[in-house]
Motif scaffolding. Structure first.
Motif, PDB file in Angstrom:
ATOM      1  N   ASP A  70       0.897  -6.352 -18.300  1.00 48.97           N
ATOM      2  CA  ASP A  70       2.188  -6.203 -17.662  1.00 48.97           C
ATOM      3  C   ASP A  70       2.383  -4.771 -17.196  1.00 48.97           C
ATOM      4  O   ASP A  70       3.242  -4.048 -17.661  1.00 48.97           O
ATOM      5  CB  ASP A  70       3.286  -6.615 -18.632  1.00 48.97           C
ATOM      6  CG  ASP A  70       4.492  -7.154 -17.890  1.00 48.97           C
ATOM      7  OD1 ASP A  70       4.422  -7.257 -16.657  1.00 48.97           O
ATOM      8  OD2 ASP A  70       5.495  -7.440 -18.543  1.00 48.97           O
ATOM      9  N   SER A  71       1.560  -4.342 -16.287  1.00 52.82           N
ATOM     10  CA  SER A  71       1.626  -2.967 -15.812  1.00 52.82           C
ATOM     11  C   SER A  71       1.049  -2.899 -14.413  1.00 52.82           C
ATOM     12  O   SER A  71       0.270  -3.752 -14.005  1.00 52.82           O
ATOM     13  CB  SER A  71       0.834  -2.066 -16.752  1.00 52.82           C
ATOM     14  OG  SER A  71       0.722  -0.771 -16.210  1.00 52.82           O
ATOM     15  N   HIS A  72       1.433  -1.892 -13.668  1.00 55.28           N
ATOM     16  CA  HIS A  72       0.927  -1.715 -12.316  1.00 55.28           C
ATOM     17  C   HIS A  72      -0.286  -0.789 -12.322  1.00 55.28           C
ATOM     18  O   HIS A  72      -0.837  -0.494 -11.284  1.00 55.28           O
ATOM     19  CB  HIS A  72       2.010  -1.131 -11.420  1.00 55.28           C
ATOM     20  CG  HIS A  72       2.321   0.284 -11.787  1.00 55.28           C
ATOM     21  ND1 HIS A  72       2.625   0.654 -13.068  1.00 55.28           N
ATOM     22  CD2 HIS A  72       2.337   1.416 -11.050  1.00 55.28           C
ATOM     23  CE1 HIS A  72       2.842   1.953 -13.104  1.00 55.28           C
ATOM     24  NE2 HIS A  72       2.671   2.432 -11.899  1.00 55.28           N
ATOM     25  N   LEU A 118     -10.416  -8.322  -9.577  1.00 58.03           N
ATOM     26  CA  LEU A 118      -9.004  -8.476  -9.970  1.00 58.03           C
ATOM     27  C   LEU A 118      -8.455  -9.845  -9.604  1.00 58.03           C
ATOM     28  O   LEU A 118      -7.565 -10.367 -10.271  1.00 58.03           O
ATOM     29  CB  LEU A 118      -8.145  -7.399  -9.308  1.00 58.03           C
ATOM     30  CG  LEU A 118      -8.093  -6.036  -9.987  1.00 58.03           C
ATOM     31  CD1 LEU A 118      -7.240  -5.070  -9.178  1.00 58.03           C
ATOM     32  CD2 LEU A 118      -7.526  -6.174 -11.397  1.00 58.03           C
ATOM     33  N   LYS A 119      -8.990 -10.430  -8.525  1.00 55.52           N
ATOM     34  CA  LYS A 119      -8.483 -11.727  -8.085  1.00 55.52           C
ATOM     35  C   LYS A 119      -8.580 -12.783  -9.167  1.00 55.52           C
ATOM     36  O   LYS A 119      -7.760 -13.687  -9.241  1.00 55.52           O
ATOM     37  CB  LYS A 119      -9.260 -12.212  -6.849  1.00 55.52           C
ATOM     38  CG  LYS A 119      -9.023 -11.383  -5.616  1.00 55.52           C
ATOM     39  CD  LYS A 119      -9.805 -11.940  -4.439  1.00 55.52           C
ATOM     40  CE  LYS A 119      -9.697 -11.006  -3.247  1.00 55.52           C
ATOM     41  NZ  LYS A 119     -10.522 -11.455  -2.109  1.00 55.52           N
ATOM     42  N   ASP A 166       6.853  -0.993 -13.178  1.00 57.85           N
ATOM     43  CA  ASP A 166       5.810  -1.078 -14.185  1.00 57.85           C
ATOM     44  C   ASP A 166       5.568  -2.532 -14.559  1.00 57.85           C
ATOM     45  O   ASP A 166       5.779  -2.941 -15.682  1.00 57.85           O
ATOM     46  CB  ASP A 166       6.219  -0.260 -15.405  1.00 57.85           C
ATOM     47  CG  ASP A 166       5.006   0.297 -16.115  1.00 57.85           C
ATOM     48  OD1 ASP A 166       3.894   0.083 -15.615  1.00 57.85           O
ATOM     49  OD2 ASP A 166       5.174   0.920 -17.155  1.00 57.85           O
ATOM     50  N   ILE A 203      -2.286   0.109  -8.536  1.00 54.47           N
ATOM     51  CA  ILE A 203      -2.648  -1.020  -7.689  1.00 54.47           C
ATOM     52  C   ILE A 203      -2.392  -0.732  -6.211  1.00 54.47           C
ATOM     53  O   ILE A 203      -3.205  -1.087  -5.353  1.00 54.47           O
ATOM     54  CB  ILE A 203      -1.905  -2.301  -8.161  1.00 54.47           C
ATOM     55  CG1 ILE A 203      -2.364  -3.526  -7.379  1.00 54.47           C
ATOM     56  CG2 ILE A 203      -0.403  -2.160  -8.094  1.00 54.47           C
ATOM     57  CD1 ILE A 203      -3.755  -3.969  -7.752  1.00 54.47           C
ATOM     58  N   ASN A 204      -1.285  -0.021  -5.905  1.00 50.44           N
ATOM     59  CA  ASN A 204      -1.018   0.236  -4.482  1.00 50.44           C
ATOM     60  C   ASN A 204      -2.054   1.190  -3.881  1.00 50.44           C
ATOM     61  O   ASN A 204      -2.428   1.069  -2.722  1.00 50.44           O
ATOM     62  CB  ASN A 204       0.412   0.730  -4.260  1.00 50.44           C
ATOM     63  CG  ASN A 204       0.722   1.980  -5.048  1.00 50.44           C
ATOM     64  OD1 ASN A 204       0.037   2.273  -6.034  1.00 50.44           O
ATOM     65  ND2 ASN A 204       1.736   2.714  -4.633  1.00 50.44           N
ATOM     66  N   LEU A 222      -5.170  -0.768  -3.129  1.00 53.27           N
ATOM     67  CA  LEU A 222      -5.024  -1.549  -1.901  1.00 53.27           C
ATOM     68  C   LEU A 222      -5.206  -0.676  -0.665  1.00 53.27           C
ATOM     69  O   LEU A 222      -5.765  -1.111   0.346  1.00 53.27           O
ATOM     70  CB  LEU A 222      -3.645  -2.211  -1.851  1.00 53.27           C
ATOM     71  CG  LEU A 222      -3.379  -3.322  -2.855  1.00 53.27           C
ATOM     72  CD1 LEU A 222      -1.926  -3.779  -2.784  1.00 53.27           C
ATOM     73  CD2 LEU A 222      -4.310  -4.499  -2.608  1.00 53.27           C
ATOM     74  N   ALA A 223      -4.719   0.580  -0.753  1.00 58.66           N
ATOM     75  CA  ALA A 223      -4.742   1.454   0.419  1.00 58.66           C
ATOM     76  C   ALA A 223      -6.093   2.144   0.614  1.00 58.66           C
ATOM     77  O   ALA A 223      -6.367   2.690   1.674  1.00 58.66           O
ATOM     78  CB  ALA A 223      -3.628   2.501   0.291  1.00 58.66           C
ATOM     79  N   GLU A 235      -8.946 -12.006 -12.449  1.00 58.44           N
ATOM     80  CA  GLU A 235      -8.655 -11.415 -13.751  1.00 58.44           C
ATOM     81  C   GLU A 235      -7.566 -12.211 -14.465  1.00 58.44           C
ATOM     82  O   GLU A 235      -6.491 -12.434 -13.919  1.00 58.44           O
ATOM     83  CB  GLU A 235      -8.219  -9.954 -13.551  1.00 58.44           C
ATOM     84  CG  GLU A 235      -7.681  -9.258 -14.763  1.00 58.44           C
ATOM     85  CD  GLU A 235      -8.605  -9.351 -15.962  1.00 58.44           C
ATOM     86  OE1 GLU A 235      -9.820  -9.531 -15.785  1.00 58.44           O
ATOM     87  OE2 GLU A 235      -8.100  -9.284 -17.086  1.00 58.44           O
ATOM     88  N   LYS A 276       0.829  -1.218   0.000  1.00 65.41           N
ATOM     89  CA  LYS A 276       0.000   0.000   0.000  1.00 65.41           C
ATOM     90  C   LYS A 276       0.855   1.256   0.000  1.00 65.41           C
ATOM     91  O   LYS A 276       0.469   2.281  -0.530  1.00 65.41           O
ATOM     92  CB  LYS A 276      -0.894   0.025   1.246  1.00 65.41           C
ATOM     93  CG  LYS A 276      -1.978  -1.016   1.227  1.00 65.41           C
ATOM     94  CD  LYS A 276      -2.864  -0.891   2.454  1.00 65.41           C
ATOM     95  CE  LYS A 276      -3.846  -2.066   2.505  1.00 65.41           C
ATOM     96  NZ  LYS A 276      -4.667  -2.048   3.715  1.00 65.41           N
ATOM     97  N   LEU A 279     -11.377  -4.899  -6.476  1.00 64.30           N
ATOM     98  CA  LEU A 279     -10.378  -5.802  -5.907  1.00 64.30           C
ATOM     99  C   LEU A 279     -10.849  -7.249  -5.993  1.00 64.30           C
ATOM    100  O   LEU A 279     -10.074  -8.164  -6.263  1.00 64.30           O
ATOM    101  CB  LEU A 279     -10.079  -5.424  -4.446  1.00 64.30           C
ATOM    102  CG  LEU A 279      -9.192  -4.182  -4.267  1.00 64.30           C
ATOM    103  CD1 LEU A 279      -9.052  -3.832  -2.795  1.00 64.30           C
ATOM    104  CD2 LEU A 279      -7.817  -4.421  -4.882  1.00 64.30           C
ATOM    105  N   ASN A 327      -2.594 -10.453  -8.748  1.00 61.06           N
ATOM    106  CA  ASN A 327      -3.950 -11.001  -8.608  1.00 61.06           C
ATOM    107  C   ASN A 327      -3.974 -12.242  -7.716  1.00 61.06           C
ATOM    108  O   ASN A 327      -4.908 -12.472  -6.964  1.00 61.06           O
ATOM    109  CB  ASN A 327      -4.586 -11.289  -9.981  1.00 61.06           C
ATOM    110  CG  ASN A 327      -3.756 -12.228 -10.822  1.00 61.06           C
ATOM    111  OD1 ASN A 327      -2.554 -12.357 -10.594  1.00 61.06           O
ATOM    112  ND2 ASN A 327      -4.392 -12.890 -11.765  1.00 61.06           N
TER     113      ASN A 327
END
Lengths: 431, 431
Positions: B151-153, B143-144, A151, B170-171, B174-175, B146, A144, B140, A171
Motif C-alpha cells: 500500500d505505497s507509491h 509490476l503488471k 501514499d 511509480i510516477n 512511468l516517465a 505483481e 507521469k 514495469l 499494476n
C-alpha cells in the motif's frame, strides 16, 4: 533569545519534519514559541500548527500575530486549515476564509459544513482523482507528471458528477490496453466511510481495513476526500490521552497552559473531589461515639476504604476498556459481573485474613479484627459490582465512563467502607 | 452451541476482516472461542491470532489444539508467525519452525534473532523489492503481474548483496526511458529505521515521517523489511492500554482471563496497596491520644489525605505524559516544577478557606479549622512537588513512572497528610 542549551533545542533545525517541530513547540513557553516561530520553514508552518496538541495550539495561536496566522493558513491544505480554525475565534475564521484561494476556500467550506466530531470535517480533499470515462493511456500519461503526494497503490475513480465509483490499482493500469476506459478496471472499495460518521468510528474502520487510507463519501454518494491511517492515529492518541488525563483527575492540558488557567481547571476536579471527601467525613461523623470508645477504629478505617477503592478501580479500568472496544456488552455483562465478584471475593478472603491477623496482633482486640475483616470483604464485593455496573450505567445515559466513573466509585467505596466498618463496630461496642 | 443472541455475534461472518474477527474472539470465553474457530476462513486464521491482544491470544492458544495452531502458523506471514510465537512455549516454537516452508523459515528465524522490544523482530519481510541494476522496462513488465499487497507509491530498491539502496516512485518509473536502470531513478529515503531500535521509537519515526511505511535496515545496511503505520498503531495502542491499566492498578488482562489467574494478578496490586494503607494507619496510630481528645480530627483527616492525593495525581499525570513524549526534560523541569507548585498553592489557598470555613461551622472549633486549613495547604504543596519529582526520579532509574508513580505518590500524600494534620493537632491540643 533562544539558546539550544536552555531548551534542549536540536543543534540544527534542518530536516525537521512538522511532527518534530510541533513536539518542540509543545515543550516551550509561549514567549519562546513566538521567538522560534520565525525559524520554521514557511511551507511547514500550517502542518506544524495542525500537528500540535489542541490545548497547546490554542494557547500559542492566542498570542501569534494575525499576520503570522494568515501566512500559515493560506499555504495549508484543507485539513490543516480546519484544524487551525478549530482553535480560533469565529471572527478570525470569517476574515481568514476570504484570504484563501478560491479552490481552498470551497474545500474548507465543505469541511466546515461538518461538526468537529464528524469525519467529513477532516477528510483530505486534496486527492488526485481519475475520471471513470478516461482512457488508460491518457491516465498513464497524466500520472507521469502527477505531483500530488499519495501514499497508496490505488487511485480514486469518480464519474462526471463527482460520484465515487471505486478505485483502480496501478499494476492493473500497467497491464491494461491503452484504449480501455477506467470504467472497465475499477474496483468497488471494500469499505467506504460515510462522511457523517464519528471520528472514532471512522478511525476504527481504517484500522480494521488494513489499508493506509479509505474514501469518505457523502449521503449523495459524492467523493468527499480520503481519511488515512495517520489521521486515525491522531484520533486514537487524542482519545487515549484524554482518558489517561481524566483517570488522573486533570484536563488534557498544555504543560505550559497559563498558571491561572491551569489552577482554575484543576480547581473544578478538586472541588468535585471535596464533595466526595466531605461525604465520607459525614459518614465518619455519624459514628463519633464509637471512635472515642475504640480509637483503633480510627487508625484502621482508611484500610477498608483504600482496599475497596483499589478493587473497584481494577474492575472499572477493565470495564471502561471493554465498553470502549464494544467487547463488554449485554450478552456477556452478567458473566463478567459474576467473574469480577468471584475474583473480589477470593481476594477479599485472602486479604481479610492477613489484615485481620495484623490488626489482632497490633491492638490485641479480636472483635476489632473480626469487624475489620468482615468490613473489608463486604467493601471489596460492593466495589467489584460497582466497578462494572457504574461504567455501564454511565455509558447508557451517554456519559463517558472514563470521565466520571472513578469519582463516583471512590465515593461509594469510601462511604460503604466507613459505614460498614464503623456501623458494625457501633453495634458491637455500643450495645 | 454458539447462538448469535447469546454472544452478540454478527448475523453472518461473511466479509469480516481479521481485526473484526479478533475483536469478537476477545469478547468470548475460551470454550466459545474454540467452537467459533472452525468458522474462521483458513486464510485469515494467522492474521486473527496476530491481531488479538496478547493476553487473550495467550489464553486462547493455551487451549487450541496443536493441529489447529500448526494450520494457522504455516499460512502466516513472518510477522504474524512471530506474534503467535510470542505467546507459545519454547518447545512448541522449535517444533513449529520445522513445519514452515524454507522461505518462511528463514524469514521467521531472522525475525527471532531480534528481541521482542526491537523493531527488527516485527518488520514485514514479505516485500516486493526491485534490483538496483534492473532496467525500467523489465520492472514495469514485472509490476503488471505483481501480486504482493503493497500500500505505497514507492518501491524498495536493493543491490545484489541485499543492501538497501533507496526507493523508486511509480510516477518516475512511468516517465523514465525503458532502457534506463533503476539506479538512475533511486531516491535515498529521508528516514530509515535501524533494526535494533525499540518498537516505540520506531513507531514514533513512522508517525513523524507522514509515510505509510518506512524501511528497516540492519547494521550492515541490509534491507530487513518494512515497518508500517499500522504496526505503529498497534504499538501505540498497546502502550496506552498498559498505561491506563497500570493507573487503574491492574494488569493489562484479557476480560476472560481464568478467574484464579485474574485473582492472583490483582492480589499483587492489592498487596502493595495494603502496605501503603498500613503505613498510613501506623502514622494515625502515633496520634491516638489526640484522636480520643478531639474526635473531629478523625472525622476530618480523610479530607487532607484525599485532596493531597488528587493534587499529586493531577501533576503526576501530566508529568508522565511529558516524560513519555520527551517534552519534560532537564531544560524545563525547574520551570514546570515551579509552575505546578504555584498552581497547587493557589488551589490550596482557595480550598483551605472553603474547607476551614465548613469545618468551623460544623464543629464550632476554630483551632481545628485552622489546623485543617494549614495541613491542607502543606499537603497539597508537597503533593505537587512529589507529582513531578517522583516520575522523573523513577524514569532516571529505569522504572516506568506509569507503573509505580501512583502508588508511591499516594503513600506520601497519605503519610504527610495524616502526619501534618494530627501532628499539628497534638502540638496544640496536648500541650
Amino acid at each position: 533569545e533562544l539558546t539550544s542549551s536552555d531548551f534542549m533545542l536540536p543543534e540544527t533545525f534542518q530536516g525537521l519534519n512538522a511532527y518534530q517541530w510541533a513536539s518542540i513547540f509543545e515543550s516551550l513557553l509561549n514567549s519562546q514559541r513566538l521567538l522560534l516561530w520565525q525559524s520554521v520553514p514557511a511551507e511547514l508552518k500550517s502542518s506544524v500548527l495542525s500537528e500540535m496538541r489542541e490545548d497547546a495550539r490554542g494557547h500559542f495561536l492566542s498570542e501569534l500575530s494575525q499576520t503570522n496566522i494568515e501566512e500559515a493558513v493560506v499555504t495549508g491544505s484543507n485539513t490543516e486549515v480546519v484544524e487551525i480554525f478549530d482553535s480560533l475565534p469565529e471572527k478570525t475564521i470569517v476574515r481568514l476564509i476570504k484570504k484563501l484561494a478560491p479552490d481552498s476556500q470551497s474545500q474548507v467550506e465543505t469541511s466546515l459544513s461538518y461538526t468537529s466530531d464528524q469525519v467529513g470535517r477532516y477528510a483530505n480533499q486534496d486527492v488526485y482523482t481519475i475520471a471513470s470515462a478516461a482512457k488508460v493511456n491518457d491516465v498513464l500519461q497524466e500520472l507521469k507528471t502527477e505531483e500530488h503526494f499519495q501514499d497508496s497503490h490505488a487511485y480514486v475513480v469518480i464519474d462526471g458528477h463527482g460520484t465515487y465509483v471505486g478505485e483502480v490499482f496501478i499494476n492493473e493500469l500497467l497491464a491494461a490496453e491503452g484504449a480501455q476506459t477506467i470504467n472497465e478496471l475499477v474496483h468497488k472499495a471494500d469499505t467506504c466511510i460515510s462522511s457523517n460518521l464519528s471520528l472514532l468510528e471512522a478511525s476504527n474502520l481504517v484500522r480494521g481495513s488494513q489499508r493506509s487510507l479509505l474514501p469518505v463519501v457523502d449521503e449523495q454518494g459524492r467523493f468527499v476526500g480520503n481519511f488515512s491511517i495517520q489521521d486515525a492515529l491522531d484520533v486514537f492518541q487524542e482519545h487515549y490521552e484524554s482518558q489517561l488525563a481524566h483517570l488522573g483527575q486533570v484536563s488534557d492540558e498544555d504543560l505550559y497552559a497559563p498558571i491561572l488557567l491551569s489552577a482554575r481547571r484543576r480547581a473544578v476536579w478538586l472541588g468535585i473531589n471535596l464533595l466526595t471527601a466531605f461525604l465520607a467525613s459525614a459518614v465518619i461523623g455519624l459514628f463519633d461515639k464509637v471512635l472515642i470508645e475504640v480509637v483503633a477504629l480510627a487508625v484502621l478505617m482508611p484500610i477498608v476504604a483504600s482496599m475497596g477503592g483499589i478493587t473497584g478501580s481494577q474492575t472499572l479500568t477493565l470495564a471502561i476498556r471493554g465498553i470502549a472496544t464494544g467487547q463488554l456488552n449485554s450478552s456477556n455483562f452478567n458473566y463478567l459481573r459474576r467473574k469480577e465478584v468471584i475474583v473480589a471475593a477470593l481476594n477479599g478472603l485472602v486479604w481479610a485474613l492477613v489484615v485481620g491477623a495484623i490488626a489482632y496482633v497490633w491492638f490485641d482486640n479480636p472483635l476489632v479484627a473480626i469487624i475489620l475483616a468482615l468490613a473489608l470483604i463486604i467493601n471489596m464485593l460492593v466495589a467489584s459490582i460497582c466497578g462494572i455496573v457504574i461504567p455501564r450505567l454511565l455509558d447508557r445515559v451517554g456519559i463517558d465512563p472514563a470521565l466520571a466513573g472513578s469519582v463516583i466509585l471512590t465515593t461509594i467505596t469510601d462511604v460503604v467502607g466507613f459505614m460498614v466498618f464503623l456501623g458494625g463496630a457501633s453495634v458491637i461496642f455500643l450495645s
